[in-house]
Structure formats: structure tokens, C-alpha cells
Design an enzyme around this catalytic site. Structure first.
Site, PDB file in Angstrom:
ATOM      1  N   GLY A  74      50.026  35.846  50.282  1.00  0.00           N
ATOM      2  CA  GLY A  74      48.060  35.022  50.116  1.00  0.00           C
ATOM      3  C   GLY A  74      47.259  35.843  50.031  1.00  0.00           C
ATOM      4  N   SER A  75      46.190  35.585  49.314  1.00  0.00           N
ATOM      5  CA  SER A  75      44.733  36.504  49.561  1.00  0.00           C
ATOM      6  C   SER A  75      44.139  35.882  48.443  1.00  0.00           C
ATOM      7  CB  SER A  75      44.918  38.066  49.368  1.00  0.00           C
ATOM      8  OG  SER A  75      44.055  38.427  49.239  1.00  0.00           O
TER       9      SER A  75
END
Length: 215
Positions: free
Chosen positions: A184-185
Site C-alpha cells: 500500500g501507499s
């Protein structure tokens, strides 16, 4: 133009490219401790969490097939629209926050040619932090029917590795897989001048499916 299959194939589980360095050691450790636990039940104390971790990583690194949406410009990421900001040059930045539970494979917002893929060193603050603009990131430029399109994959506090799948000069199809951000990010897409976003802050997006413009 290189085509990456985005048609739905029931019953097939696909894992993202670039996950082997993380996934294989975990799978091997889970398998080894599970076998050892048959001889000595004390190994079950290690086998149980490792097996759970393996299951979690299989979920985190899933890469489902997608049927491209009809809009001109598609979301490059699964997640939630974090912000929509007008840029000084007339473009509009749409920032999409990806949680660890989202699919982490990013897709091309429209067809074109990759003109540059630039890795920029930086920090690793949480992606929802305003200072995440200075994080480790990969900046893409695509030559498309709408002109130059800029897309930025941004690493976060957990996601410290971005894996591009393509290099400069590659032809890319609409909704084709272009890279992976592990765990994720954030992904930023800059809409060209004169194109208004069709999404709003807080809206969920699906990579390769959700339209970002009204065209």
C-alpha cells in the site's frame, strides 16, 4: 502495443509480479515449521503465526483480472481519493491512498507510450501525511492521445519498495499493469489542463475500472 490480459477469469488466483522476495521465505518458513510441529508440538507456536502471515501476504499481493472501464482516463490504483488539487500549470492532481488491504498493483490510466520512468529517493512517512510528497517515489510520464500524462507511485511508512513493470519506450494498453507498490501507499495522477475530475474526495476507486474524467 503490449497487452496485459484484463479479462475476468473465474477461479484463477493471480499473484502480483515482484512479490517473491517477500513471499517465498515466509511460505518456506511456514511449511518447515508446520512439518516440524508434527514431531514436536512446540513448533506449532511458530507455525501458527507464520501460516497466518502467509495467508495475509497472499491476500495483500493478489492481482485480480480487470475489465477496463469505459472512461477516457481510468484510475491507476485501488483505494480512496485522498485529495484533488489544482496545480499551477493548469493540471489537476488526483491523489489516491492505498491501504494495506487494497490491491497493490497499479495500472495505466490510458493507452500510450512510456516516455520516462524515474526513481526519486526520499523518506518513508505515512502516505496520508502532507509531507509524503517527499517520499521515495517513481515518476512516470506517458505519451497519450491526451498528451503527456504524469503518474507518481509514492512509497509510505510500510511500503518501502516500488516495482515498475515497464521501462521507457514501452507501449502500454489502457488498464495494463505497470507496477507494484508493496503493502500500500499512494498514487498521484495529474489530469491534463481542461479535464475536470469525475471523482470526489473520499470516493473509492478500482484500478483500471473507475473513470477519473467525464469523457
Amino acid at each position: 502495443m503490449s497487452h496485459d490480459s484484463v479479462s475476468h477469469q473465474p477461479g484463477r488466483i493471480r499473484l502480483a509480479r515482484g512479490v517473491s522476495p517477500w513471499l517465498l521465505p515466509t511460505v518456506a518458513a511456514a511449511a518447515a515449521t508446520s512439518l516440524l510441529s508434527r514431531r514436536d508440538r512446540r513448533w506449532a507456536l511458530a507455525a501458527a503465526p507464520l501460516t497466518a502471515l502467509t495467508g495475509g501476504m497472499l491476500w495483500f499481493f493478489r492481482d485480480p483480472e480487470r475489465t477496463p472501464g469505459p472512461a477516457r482516463i481510468l484510475s491507476p490504483a485501488d483505494g480512496v481519493v485522498q485529495s484533488i488539487d489544482p496545480w499551477p500549470d493548469g493540471r489537476t492532481r488526483v491523489a489516491i491512498f492505498m491501504s494495506p488491504l487494497d490491491v497493490h498493483v497499479n495500472r495505466a490510466p490510458l493507452a500510450g507510450t512510456v516516455t520516462s520512468v524515474e526513481h526519486v529517493a526520499g523518506g518513508f512517512v505515512p502516505a496520508f501525511n502532507k509531507d509524503s510528497d517527499k517520499n521515495e517515489r517513481v515518476v512516470w510520464h506517458l505519451d497519450t492521445a491526451l498528451g503527456d500524462i504524469e503518474l507518481v507511485q509514492i512509497a509510505g511508512a510500510v511500503a518501502r519498495r516500488i516495482v515498475p513493470y515497464l521501462a521507457a519506450g514501452a507501449k502500454v494498453a489502457k488498464a495494463e499493469r505497470i507496477g507494484l507498490i508493496r503493502l500500500g501507499s499512494r498514487v498521484d495522477l495529474y489530469l491534463p489542463e481542461g479535464i475536470a475530475p469525475a471523482v470526489s474526495v473520499g470516493q473509492r476507486t478500482v484500478a483500471g475500472v473507475t473513470g477519473l474524467d467525464h469523457g
